[in-house]
Design a protein around this motif. Structure first.
Motif, PDB file in Angstrom:
ATOM      1  N   THR A 264     -21.416 -11.794 -15.577  1.00 17.26           N
ATOM      2  CA  THR A 264     -20.285 -12.547 -15.020  1.00 17.26           C
ATOM      3  C   THR A 264     -19.015 -11.720 -15.083  1.00 17.26           C
ATOM      4  O   THR A 264     -18.642 -11.210 -16.138  1.00 17.26           O
ATOM      5  N   HIS A 265     -18.369 -11.583 -13.948  1.00 17.67           N
ATOM      6  CA  HIS A 265     -17.031 -10.992 -13.924  1.00 17.67           C
ATOM      7  C   HIS A 265     -16.228 -11.703 -12.851  1.00 17.67           C
ATOM      8  O   HIS A 265     -16.531 -11.599 -11.658  1.00 17.67           O
ATOM      9  N   ASN A 266     -15.246 -12.454 -13.281  1.00 16.25           N
ATOM     10  CA  ASN A 266     -14.317 -13.126 -12.382  1.00 16.25           C
ATOM     11  C   ASN A 266     -12.992 -12.379 -12.474  1.00 16.25           C
ATOM     12  O   ASN A 266     -12.137 -12.728 -13.294  1.00 16.25           O
ATOM     13  N   PRO A 267     -12.815 -11.338 -11.684  1.00 14.65           N
ATOM     14  CA  PRO A 267     -11.667 -10.441 -11.888  1.00 14.65           C
ATOM     15  C   PRO A 267     -10.329 -11.118 -11.630  1.00 14.65           C
ATOM     16  O   PRO A 267     -10.169 -11.870 -10.668  1.00 14.65           O
ATOM     17  N   ILE A 268      -9.392 -10.853 -12.533  1.00  9.55           N
ATOM     18  CA  ILE A 268      -8.016 -11.285 -12.324  1.00  9.55           C
ATOM     19  C   ILE A 268      -7.387 -10.344 -11.300  1.00  9.55           C
ATOM     20  O   ILE A 268      -7.532  -9.126 -11.394  1.00  9.55           O
ATOM     21  N   LYS A 269      -6.713 -10.922 -10.330  1.00  8.32           N
ATOM     22  CA  LYS A 269      -6.105 -10.099  -9.276  1.00  8.32           C
ATOM     23  C   LYS A 269      -4.589 -10.208  -9.314  1.00  8.32           C
ATOM     24  O   LYS A 269      -4.039 -11.220  -9.749  1.00  8.32           O
ATOM     25  N   ILE A 270      -3.950  -9.152  -8.868  1.00 11.56           N
ATOM     26  CA  ILE A 270      -2.484  -9.107  -8.811  1.00 11.56           C
ATOM     27  C   ILE A 270      -2.075  -8.671  -7.409  1.00 11.56           C
ATOM     28  O   ILE A 270      -2.849  -8.023  -6.697  1.00 11.56           O
ATOM     29  N   PRO A 271      -0.854  -9.022  -6.993  1.00 15.37           N
ATOM     30  CA  PRO A 271      -0.416  -8.644  -5.642  1.00 15.37           C
ATOM     31  C   PRO A 271      -0.308  -7.126  -5.495  1.00 15.37           C
ATOM     32  O   PRO A 271       0.107  -6.423  -6.416  1.00 15.37           O
ATOM     33  N   CYS A 272      -0.683  -6.638  -4.336  1.00 11.86           N
ATOM     34  CA  CYS A 272      -0.463  -5.221  -4.030  1.00 11.86           C
ATOM     35  C   CYS A 272       1.031  -4.991  -3.780  1.00 11.86           C
ATOM     36  O   CYS A 272       1.717  -5.848  -3.216  1.00 11.86           O
ATOM     37  N   LEU A 273       1.504  -3.846  -4.196  1.00  8.25           N
ATOM     38  CA  LEU A 273       2.928  -3.535  -4.085  1.00  8.25           C
ATOM     39  C   LEU A 273       3.402  -3.583  -2.635  1.00  8.25           C
ATOM     40  O   LEU A 273       4.494  -4.081  -2.337  1.00  8.25           O
ATOM     41  N   HIS A 274       2.581  -3.087  -1.717  1.00  5.02           N
ATOM     42  CA  HIS A 274       2.967  -3.026  -0.304  1.00  5.02           C
ATOM     43  C   HIS A 274       2.080  -3.936   0.548  1.00  5.02           C
ATOM     44  O   HIS A 274       1.677  -3.572   1.650  1.00  5.02           O
ATOM     45  N   ALA A 275       1.784  -5.136   0.037  1.00  6.61           N
ATOM     46  CA  ALA A 275       0.879  -6.065   0.727  1.00  6.61           C
ATOM     47  C   ALA A 275       1.320  -6.307   2.168  1.00  6.61           C
ATOM     48  O   ALA A 275       2.484  -6.596   2.438  1.00  6.61           O
ATOM     49  N   GLY A 276       0.347  -6.158   3.086  1.00  3.68           N
ATOM     50  CA  GLY A 276       0.598  -6.449   4.498  1.00  3.68           C
ATOM     51  C   GLY A 276       1.272  -5.346   5.276  1.00  3.68           C
ATOM     52  O   GLY A 276       1.440  -5.452   6.505  1.00  3.68           O
ATOM     53  N   LEU A 277       1.656  -4.284   4.589  1.00  2.94           N
ATOM     54  CA  LEU A 277       2.377  -3.205   5.264  1.00  2.94           C
ATOM     55  C   LEU A 277       1.455  -2.450   6.215  1.00  2.94           C
ATOM     56  O   LEU A 277       0.346  -2.063   5.861  1.00  2.94           O
ATOM     57  N   GLU A 278       1.896  -2.250   7.446  1.00  2.88           N
ATOM     58  CA  GLU A 278       1.143  -1.465   8.426  1.00  2.88           C
ATOM     59  C   GLU A 278       1.444   0.018   8.209  1.00  2.88           C
ATOM     60  O   GLU A 278       2.599   0.441   8.267  1.00  2.88           O
ATOM     61  N   LEU A 279       0.411   0.799   7.968  1.00  9.55           N
ATOM     62  CA  LEU A 279       0.581   2.224   7.708  1.00  9.55           C
ATOM     63  C   LEU A 279      -0.136   3.049   8.763  1.00  9.55           C
ATOM     64  O   LEU A 279      -1.147   2.623   9.331  1.00  9.55           O
ATOM     65  N   ARG A 280       0.376   4.228   8.994  1.00  9.81           N
ATOM     66  CA  ARG A 280      -0.325   5.130   9.917  1.00  9.81           C
ATOM     67  C   ARG A 280      -1.632   5.614   9.312  1.00  9.81           C
ATOM     68  O   ARG A 280      -2.634   5.761  10.001  1.00  9.81           O
ATOM     69  N   LYS A 281      -1.574   5.866   8.006  1.00 15.26           N
ATOM     70  CA  LYS A 281      -2.772   6.320   7.309  1.00 15.26           C
ATOM     71  C   LYS A 281      -2.844   5.627   5.966  1.00 15.26           C
ATOM     72  O   LYS A 281      -1.883   5.667   5.191  1.00 15.26           O
ATOM     73  N   THR A 282      -3.982   4.978   5.691  1.00 19.56           N
ATOM     74  CA  THR A 282      -4.192   4.337   4.397  1.00 19.56           C
ATOM     75  C   THR A 282      -5.491   4.879   3.819  1.00 19.56           C
ATOM     76  O   THR A 282      -6.540   4.726   4.437  1.00 19.56           O
ATOM     77  N   THR A 283      -5.411   5.561   2.706  1.00 13.95           N
ATOM     78  CA  THR A 283      -6.596   6.208   2.163  1.00 13.95           C
ATOM     79  C   THR A 283      -6.947   5.651   0.793  1.00 13.95           C
ATOM     80  O   THR A 283      -6.074   5.267   0.017  1.00 13.95           O
ATOM     81  N   TYR A 284      -8.230   5.596   0.512  1.00 14.12           N
ATOM     82  CA  TYR A 284      -8.736   5.130  -0.770  1.00 14.12           C
ATOM     83  C   TYR A 284      -9.756   6.131  -1.279  1.00 14.12           C
ATOM     84  O   TYR A 284     -10.523   6.698  -0.506  1.00 14.12           O
ATOM     85  N   LYS A 285      -9.768   6.299  -2.561  1.00 13.35           N
ATOM     86  CA  LYS A 285     -10.691   7.273  -3.140  1.00 13.35           C
ATOM     87  C   LYS A 285     -12.106   6.728  -3.105  1.00 13.35           C
ATOM     88  O   LYS A 285     -12.354   5.568  -3.433  1.00 13.35           O
ATOM     89  N   ASN A 286     -13.025   7.583  -2.747  1.00 14.49           N
ATOM     90  CA  ASN A 286     -14.442   7.217  -2.731  1.00 14.49           C
ATOM     91  C   ASN A 286     -15.051   7.669  -4.053  1.00 14.49           C
ATOM     92  O   ASN A 286     -15.104   8.850  -4.349  1.00 14.49           O
ATOM     93  N   PHE A 287     -15.556   6.709  -4.854  1.00 11.69           N
ATOM     94  CA  PHE A 287     -16.081   7.045  -6.174  1.00 11.69           C
ATOM     95  C   PHE A 287     -17.543   7.486  -6.071  1.00 11.69           C
ATOM     96  O   PHE A 287     -18.426   6.898  -6.672  1.00 11.69           O
ATOM     97  N   SER A 288     -17.807   8.512  -5.294  1.00 12.39           N
ATOM     98  CA  SER A 288     -19.154   9.059  -5.183  1.00 12.39           C
ATOM     99  C   SER A 288     -19.425   9.992  -6.346  1.00 12.39           C
ATOM    100  O   SER A 288     -18.509  10.488  -6.999  1.00 12.39           O
ATOM    101  N   LYS A 289     -20.692  10.234  -6.600  1.00 14.37           N
ATOM    102  CA  LYS A 289     -21.067  11.069  -7.743  1.00 14.37           C
ATOM    103  C   LYS A 289     -20.819  12.548  -7.458  1.00 14.37           C
ATOM    104  O   LYS A 289     -20.641  13.338  -8.374  1.00 14.37           O
ATOM    105  N   ASN A 290     -20.817  12.905  -6.205  1.00 14.12           N
ATOM    106  CA  ASN A 290     -20.696  14.320  -5.868  1.00 14.12           C
ATOM    107  C   ASN A 290     -19.269  14.633  -5.416  1.00 14.12           C
ATOM    108  O   ASN A 290     -18.324  14.390  -6.137  1.00 14.12           O
ATOM    109  N   GLU A 291     -19.117  15.127  -4.220  1.00 19.34           N
ATOM    110  CA  GLU A 291     -17.786  15.502  -3.746  1.00 19.34           C
ATOM    111  C   GLU A 291     -16.925  14.256  -3.523  1.00 19.34           C
ATOM    112  O   GLU A 291     -17.357  13.279  -2.913  1.00 19.34           O
ATOM    113  N   GLN A 292     -15.700  14.300  -4.025  1.00 16.13           N
ATOM    114  CA  GLN A 292     -14.778  13.186  -3.862  1.00 16.13           C
ATOM    115  C   GLN A 292     -14.099  13.278  -2.497  1.00 16.13           C
ATOM    116  O   GLN A 292     -13.430  14.269  -2.189  1.00 16.13           O
TER     117      GLN A 292
END
Length: 260
Positions: free
Chosen positions: A129-157
């Motif tokens: 069981t994990h019911n994660p507590i969530k918090i607002p994103c600092l820039h919630a709803g902001l339209e960006l030209r580029k939004t990147t997230y890290k991929n937690f793969s085992k090999n190349e990031q």
């Protein structure tokens, strides 16, 4: 034992509980003799063994602990305990930090003021069981030209564009901040030398359990965990070797029932 505060040695009491019946444990053991606990001593190894036995597969133990500084060196006993839990079969699921917003000022000893304790989250197998507590994103709803997230793969990031606009909220980090002993709900616990905040217990119980689950505190002190479990619709078992502290816990729970 359900929904009761039991006075006695927790190892002996735990030995009377069937195996694989507890959904979650949250507790804070006395550590390094920082505070006297009416002369009682605790064998964390025996306690850990019993907790592993009574905990359901998929359940978690939240172990709130810190280190004393003796002869110029931190004891490291918190890490010793964490490694022992691992050695008997627990996973070290997360190493969390309880940061105090109002830490006790310390005499200068050529070190920075201590503001935190560890909250080790041990699991018996994969967390169920994990019911994660969530918090607002600092820039919630902001339209960006580029939004990147890290991929937690085992090999190349790699970074990939996967979200635009910015999400409304995100899972909270593992450093949790609380005011200690100042809020109204914490006042009734002051008969105990080292209560942790009511909201800390609330947040962990919400995170790692569901309604009607059994929450155990084998060193329940003034009953903060048991009161929190009661408030959230969980069952509880509280154990403490001090009859005086058990009486404080029972009084808090009785008053709580009247309010409920």
């Amino acid at each position: 034992m359900i929904n009761k505060i039991i006075a006695g040695n927790c190892v002996e009491i735990l030995n009377k509980i069937d195996k694989n019946v507890i959904d979650m444990v949250i507790t804070s053991p006395p550590y390094d003799n920082l505070r006297t606990y009416q002369g009682y001593l605790f064998d964390y190894k025996l306690i850990a063994q019993q907790l592993f036995r009574v905990l359901k597969v998929g359940g978690v133990v939240v172990w709130v602990v810190a280190d004393a500084t003796i002869n110029g060196s931190e004891t490291g006993s918190s890490f010793e305990q964490a490694l022992y839990f691992k050695s008997i079969g627990f996973n070290l699921h997360d190493t969390m930090i309880f940061k105090k917003q109002n830490p006790i000022p310390q005499i200068y000893r050529k070190r920075y003021n201590n503001e935190f304790e560890y909250m080790f989250v041990f699991s018996k197998g994969v967390v169920k069981t994990h019911n994660p507590i969530k918090i607002p994103c600092l820039h919630a709803g902001l339209e960006l030209r580029k939004t990147t997230y890290k991929n937690f793969s085992k090999n190349e990031q790699k970074r990939e564009k996967i979200a635009n606009p910015v999400k409304k909220d995100k899972i909270k980090g593992n450093i949790w901040e609380y005011v200690v002993g100042k809020k109204i709900e914490d006042q009734a616990a002051k008969g105990h030398p080292a209560p942790f905040p009511y909201q800390l217990a609330i947040d962990h119980i919400l995170s790692w359990s569901n309604i009607d689950d059994i929450i155990l505190d084998p060193m329940c002190g003034s009953g903060t965990v048991c009161k929190s479990a009661q408030d959230l619709g969980r069952k509880f078992i509280g154990i403490d070797i001090s009859e005086e502290y058990c009486d404080i816990a029972r009084s808090r729970l009785k008053a709580n029932l009247q309010l409920l």
